[in-house]
Design a protein around this motif. Structure first.
Motif, PDB file in Angstrom:
ATOM      1  N   GLY A   1       0.783  -1.238   0.000  1.00  0.00           N
ATOM      2  CA  GLY A   1       0.000   0.000   0.000  1.00  0.00           C
ATOM      3  C   GLY A   1       0.811   1.282   0.000  1.00  0.00           C
ATOM      4  N   TYR A   2       2.119   1.173  -0.222  1.00  0.00           N
ATOM      5  CA  TYR A   2       2.990   2.353  -0.328  1.00  0.00           C
ATOM      6  C   TYR A   2       3.722   2.311  -1.670  1.00  0.00           C
ATOM      7  N   ILE A   3       4.146   3.494  -2.151  1.00  0.00           N
ATOM      8  CA  ILE A   3       5.113   3.491  -3.247  1.00  0.00           C
ATOM      9  C   ILE A   3       6.467   3.276  -2.605  1.00  0.00           C
ATOM     10  N   GLU A   4       7.077   2.145  -2.900  1.00  0.00           N
ATOM     11  CA  GLU A   4       8.321   1.838  -2.220  1.00  0.00           C
ATOM     12  C   GLU A   4       9.533   2.356  -2.981  1.00  0.00           C
ATOM     13  N   GLN A   5       9.455   2.274  -4.297  1.00  0.00           N
ATOM     14  CA  GLN A   5      10.590   2.734  -5.107  1.00  0.00           C
ATOM     15  C   GLN A   5      10.107   3.258  -6.439  1.00  0.00           C
ATOM     16  N   MET A   6      10.938   4.129  -7.031  1.00  0.00           N
ATOM     17  CA  MET A   6      10.664   4.559  -8.404  1.00  0.00           C
ATOM     18  C   MET A   6      11.978   4.534  -9.163  1.00  0.00           C
ATOM     19  N   ILE A   7      11.925   4.115 -10.414  1.00  0.00           N
ATOM     20  CA  ILE A   7      13.120   4.179 -11.263  1.00  0.00           C
ATOM     21  C   ILE A   7      12.733   4.929 -12.528  1.00  0.00           C
ATOM     22  N   LYS A   8      13.544   5.915 -12.906  1.00  0.00           N
ATOM     23  CA  LYS A   8      13.308   6.589 -14.185  1.00  0.00           C
ATOM     24  C   LYS A   8      14.248   6.021 -15.215  1.00  0.00           C
ATOM     25  N   ARG A   9      13.744   5.838 -16.437  1.00  0.00           N
ATOM     26  CA  ARG A   9      14.626   5.289 -17.466  1.00  0.00           C
ATOM     27  C   ARG A   9      15.677   6.319 -17.873  1.00  0.00           C
ATOM     28  N   GLU A  10      15.260   7.551 -18.071  1.00  0.00           N
ATOM     29  CA  GLU A  10      16.127   8.652 -18.492  1.00  0.00           C
ATOM     30  C   GLU A  10      17.103   8.220 -19.581  1.00  0.00           C
ATOM     31  N   SER A  11      18.422   8.287 -19.306  1.00  0.00           N
ATOM     32  CA  SER A  11      19.356   7.999 -20.410  1.00  0.00           C
ATOM     33  C   SER A  11      19.741   6.520 -20.490  1.00  0.00           C
ATOM     34  N   LEU A  12      19.114   5.673 -19.673  1.00  0.00           N
ATOM     35  CA  LEU A  12      19.456   4.244 -19.733  1.00  0.00           C
ATOM     36  C   LEU A  12      18.987   3.645 -21.060  1.00  0.00           C
ATOM     37  N   THR A  13      19.737   2.665 -21.564  1.00  0.00           N
ATOM     38  CA  THR A  13      19.221   1.928 -22.717  1.00  0.00           C
ATOM     39  C   THR A  13      18.079   1.055 -22.197  1.00  0.00           C
ATOM     40  N   GLN A  14      17.282   0.536 -23.116  1.00  0.00           N
ATOM     41  CA  GLN A  14      16.167  -0.304 -22.660  1.00  0.00           C
ATOM     42  C   GLN A  14      16.697  -1.532 -21.914  1.00  0.00           C
ATOM     43  N   ASP A  15      17.840  -2.027 -22.388  1.00  0.00           N
ATOM     44  CA  ASP A  15      18.396  -3.225 -21.760  1.00  0.00           C
ATOM     45  C   ASP A  15      18.889  -2.917 -20.335  1.00  0.00           C
ATOM     46  N   GLU A  16      19.551  -1.769 -20.165  1.00  0.00           N
ATOM     47  CA  GLU A  16      20.017  -1.380 -18.822  1.00  0.00           C
ATOM     48  C   GLU A  16      18.827  -1.169 -17.875  1.00  0.00           C
ATOM     49  N   TYR A  17      17.807  -0.535 -18.425  1.00  0.00           N
ATOM     50  CA  TYR A  17      16.588  -0.277 -17.634  1.00  0.00           C
ATOM     51  C   TYR A  17      15.940  -1.607 -17.240  1.00  0.00           C
ATOM     52  N   PHE A  18      15.848  -2.495 -18.211  1.00  0.00           N
ATOM     53  CA  PHE A  18      15.290  -3.833 -17.957  1.00  0.00           C
ATOM     54  C   PHE A  18      16.055  -4.526 -16.828  1.00  0.00           C
ATOM     55  N   GLN A  19      17.390  -4.471 -16.894  1.00  0.00           N
ATOM     56  CA  GLN A  19      18.214  -5.111 -15.850  1.00  0.00           C
ATOM     57  C   GLN A  19      17.910  -4.532 -14.477  1.00  0.00           C
ATOM     58  N   LYS A  20      17.761  -3.207 -14.411  1.00  0.00           N
ATOM     59  CA  LYS A  20      17.461  -2.557 -13.130  1.00  0.00           C
ATOM     60  C   LYS A  20      16.113  -3.027 -12.586  1.00  0.00           C
ATOM     61  N   ILE A  21      15.161  -3.183 -13.501  1.00  0.00           N
ATOM     62  CA  ILE A  21      13.809  -3.612 -13.085  1.00  0.00           C
ATOM     63  C   ILE A  21      13.862  -5.051 -12.576  1.00  0.00           C
ATOM     64  N   VAL A  22      14.620  -5.891 -13.295  1.00  0.00           N
ATOM     65  CA  VAL A  22      14.752  -7.295 -12.863  1.00  0.00           C
ATOM     66  C   VAL A  22      15.406  -7.340 -11.477  1.00  0.00           C
ATOM     67  N   GLU A  23      16.477  -6.549 -11.306  1.00  0.00           N
ATOM     68  CA  GLU A  23      17.180  -6.527 -10.004  1.00  0.00           C
ATOM     69  C   GLU A  23      16.246  -6.086  -8.882  1.00  0.00           C
ATOM     70  N   LEU A  24      15.479  -5.042  -9.154  1.00  0.00           N
ATOM     71  CA  LEU A  24      14.548  -4.547  -8.127  1.00  0.00           C
ATOM     72  C   LEU A  24      13.547  -5.642  -7.751  1.00  0.00           C
ATOM     73  N   ASN A  25      12.998  -6.304  -8.763  1.00  0.00           N
ATOM     74  CA  ASN A  25      11.999  -7.346  -8.481  1.00  0.00           C
ATOM     75  C   ASN A  25      12.606  -8.522  -7.738  1.00  0.00           C
ATOM     76  N   SER A  26      13.832  -8.908  -8.127  1.00  0.00           N
ATOM     77  CA  SER A  26      14.380 -10.080  -7.440  1.00  0.00           C
ATOM     78  C   SER A  26      14.832  -9.709  -6.030  1.00  0.00           C
ATOM     79  N   ALA A  27      15.343  -8.486  -5.834  1.00  0.00           N
ATOM     80  CA  ALA A  27      15.710  -8.067  -4.470  1.00  0.00           C
ATOM     81  C   ALA A  27      14.462  -8.064  -3.589  1.00  0.00           C
TER      82      ALA A  27
END
Ligand code: ADP
Length: 255
Positions: free
Chosen positions: A222-248
């Protein structure tokens, strides 16, 4: 005029208020969206994603706090005004399509225009043009049960887009689609976002789908726990960050 297309402040949702089943699903969330953003909301099952998306998009009303869309506080509108506001400004894409089985695809797609009292000739033209774009123009006289899942989803998208909404709300839009149709839907959302700056707020549990967004919002308990902005990341780098966040997050969940 605010710089935000959507603002929510101190958003709280309590289900079963004053009953023994009272449950606070959202705990005072602050959230802003700039026009043209493509937001993906992720989080564990039961964390409040659907509650959140429903409460920022007029589908449900928060217990406390406020939501402004285009600077209009949605609490100040009557249910009639909300209905009108919805088909003028918002397009909804749901996992279960929400098409009316007693209506043909044409009638389903035309619904927001009929509600807006657009004249019949224009409705026919607009529905046909939209159906053509989504490759379902041959199916307009069929009923949803006569169509495949992918065709029904495309009809639901056509209905969501027919009034050229500035904001699209999509709750697990690819949930019932095979990978080819999921990919097509995603490309369509991306195109609308890039070509027309349509703002998209989508719930998905799939990191690859999320990697098409410009901002990831992770909701937990029920809270916003984290936010990640893609900004200058490539889609692949952004994808990796999202995967890391989910697995953590899932590791933390099981510890
Ligand atoms: P998510 O979309 O992340 O799976 P939901 O927003 O559907 O989560 O649900 C968040 C929490 O609120 C869950 O614990 C769920 O059981 C509860 N909840 C959702 N809808 C209702 C409702 N209509 N009545 C009571 N509790 C609800």
């Amino acid at each position: 005029m605010s710089e935000y297309i959507l603002q929510a402040k101190n958003l709280t949702k309590i289900y079963g208020l004053h009953s023994e089943n009272e449950f606070e699903a959202l705990h005072g969330i602050d959230f802003t969206v700039t026009s043209g953003e493509f937001i993906c909301i992720m989080g564990p099952s039961g964390s409040g994603k659907s509650t959140f998306i429903n409460n920022i998009s007029t589908i449900d009303m928060p217990t406390s706090g406020w939501v402004r869309i285009h600077d209009i506080d949605i609490r100040t509108m009557s249910s009639h005004e909300i209905g009108k506001f919805r088909y003028q400004n918002l397009g909804f894409v749901f996992q279960d399509f929400n098409l009316l089985d007693t209506h043909t695809l044409f009638e389903n797609i035309a619904m927001p225009l009929s509600l807006a009292h657009i004249d019949r000739t224009q409705i026919i033209q607009r529905v046909q043009a939209m159906a053509k774009q989504l490759n379902i123009e041959q199916l307009l006289n069929k009923y949803p049960y006569q169509c495949s899942g992918g065709q029904r989803q495309r009809a639901a998208i056509a209905r969501a887009l027919i009034n050229q909404p500035q904001i699209i709300i999509a709750d697990e839009p690819t949930g019932n689609l095979d990978s080819e149709n999921s990919h097509e839907l995603l490309m369509l959302l991306k195109k609308l976002n890039e070509d027309y700056q349509t703002t998209i707020i989508m719930v998905s549990h799939d990191p690859f789908i999320a990697s098409y967004s410009s901002r990831l919002v992770y909701i937990k308990d029920g809270y916003i726990e984290q936010m990640i902005k893609r900004e200058s990341l490539t889609q692949d780098e952004y994808f990796q960050k999202i995967v890391e966040l989910n697995s953590a997050e899932s590791r933390r969940h099981f510890q």
